[in-house]
Motif scaffolding. Structure first.
Motif, PDB file in Angstrom:
ATOM      1  N   ASP A 280       0.823  -1.214   0.000  1.00 10.36           N
ATOM      2  CA  ASP A 280       0.000   0.000   0.000  1.00 10.36           C
ATOM      3  C   ASP A 280       0.855   1.261   0.000  1.00 10.36           C
ATOM      4  O   ASP A 280       0.497   2.251  -0.639  1.00 10.36           O
ATOM      5  N   TRP A 281       1.973   1.243   0.712  1.00 13.79           N
ATOM      6  CA  TRP A 281       2.799   2.451   0.772  1.00 13.79           C
ATOM      7  C   TRP A 281       3.261   2.855  -0.621  1.00 13.79           C
ATOM      8  O   TRP A 281       3.347   4.047  -0.927  1.00 13.79           O
ATOM      9  N   LEU A 282       3.535   1.879  -1.469  1.00 15.45           N
ATOM     10  CA  LEU A 282       3.974   2.177  -2.831  1.00 15.45           C
ATOM     11  C   LEU A 282       2.825   2.768  -3.644  1.00 15.45           C
ATOM     12  O   LEU A 282       3.007   3.765  -4.365  1.00 15.45           O
ATOM     13  N   ASN A 283       1.646   2.183  -3.518  1.00 14.87           N
ATOM     14  CA  ASN A 283       0.496   2.671  -4.280  1.00 14.87           C
ATOM     15  C   ASN A 283       0.095   4.082  -3.869  1.00 14.87           C
ATOM     16  O   ASN A 283      -0.159   4.933  -4.723  1.00 14.87           O
ATOM     17  N   TYR A 284       0.020   4.332  -2.570  1.00 11.45           N
ATOM     18  CA  TYR A 284      -0.369   5.665  -2.110  1.00 11.45           C
ATOM     19  C   TYR A 284       0.698   6.702  -2.456  1.00 11.45           C
ATOM     20  O   TYR A 284       0.371   7.826  -2.848  1.00 11.45           O
ATOM     21  N   ALA A 285       1.959   6.333  -2.332  1.00 10.34           N
ATOM     22  CA  ALA A 285       3.029   7.253  -2.718  1.00 10.34           C
ATOM     23  C   ALA A 285       2.951   7.572  -4.214  1.00 10.34           C
ATOM     24  O   ALA A 285       3.139   8.723  -4.629  1.00 10.34           O
ATOM     25  N   PHE A 286       2.642   6.564  -5.015  1.00 10.46           N
ATOM     26  CA  PHE A 286       2.512   6.766  -6.460  1.00 10.46           C
ATOM     27  C   PHE A 286       1.338   7.692  -6.772  1.00 10.46           C
ATOM     28  O   PHE A 286       1.470   8.629  -7.574  1.00 10.46           O
ATOM     29  N   LEU A 287       0.193   7.456  -6.139  1.00  8.10           N
ATOM     30  CA  LEU A 287      -0.973   8.317  -6.358  1.00  8.10           C
ATOM     31  C   LEU A 287      -0.679   9.766  -5.961  1.00  8.10           C
ATOM     32  O   LEU A 287      -0.959  10.700  -6.729  1.00  8.10           O
TER      33      LEU A 287
END
Length: 180
Positions: free
Chosen positions: A33-40
């Motif tokens: 999730d940290w990767l997805n939220y950082a990407f968004l």
């Protein structure tokens, strides 16, 4: 000029994110999730920063791309095809790629991305399925023979349809992918 700089930055961020997501997905079978939220947040942040110079369309492009990604992600998630991490990554891809306004040929970039993504996923899945079938060939062959004899009429009908499509693809070249 600045729009091109934004696109290059977004492409770089997207490629790095996809590399990390692919690595962790293959290693742990989930996208963090940290990767997805950082990407968004990064995709929207970059779009907001460049919107001050290039206008609101830069942000709206990412927002509408996000909405398309969100709708597709919900479809795949609730159909049981993807997990939540994959769905959030797809939303981030929509925000990063965006949909250009006013609509033009280049507005279809997101659509082409999704088509290529689905075809690549299908080829990957087929390849992985072949590897698993080869590893468990005795059990696979027993189940294959059982299922083939149980559904023999259906296989014959599908074979006839495939041959008709293959024959028609000689005259109509747009049908050749269906023949496969």
């Amino acid at each position: 000029q600045l729009f091109m700089v934004m696109e290059i930055i977004l492409i770089g961020v997207t490629l790095i994110t996809l590399f990390i997501a692919s690595y962790t997905d293959l290693k742990t079978r989930e996208v963090p999730d940290w990767l997805n939220y950082a990407f968004l947040f990064t995709a929207f942040g970059i779009r907001i920063l460049f919107a001050f110079q290039n206008g609101l369309n830069v942000f709206l492009s990412g927002f509408f791309g996000f909405l398309v990604g969100f709708l597709l992600a919900c479809l795949f998630y609730y159909a049981g095809q993807w997990g939540g991490g994959d769905s959030k990554l797809l939303m981030g891809m929509g925000a990063s790629i965006g949909i250009l306004f006013p609509f033009s040929y280049f507005s279809l970039t997101l659509g082409w991305f999704f088509i290529i993504l689905l075809v690549t996923g299908a080829v990957y899945g087929l390849g992985w399925m072949i590897i698993i079938a080869f590893r468990n060939r005795e059990r696979f062959l027993a189940m294959f023979k059982h299922n083939f004899t149980e559904h023999k009429p259906l296989h014959h009908v599908l074979m006839c349809i495939s041959l008709i499509i293959a024959a028609a693809s000689i005259a109509y070249s747009f049908l050749w992918p269906l023949a496969l």
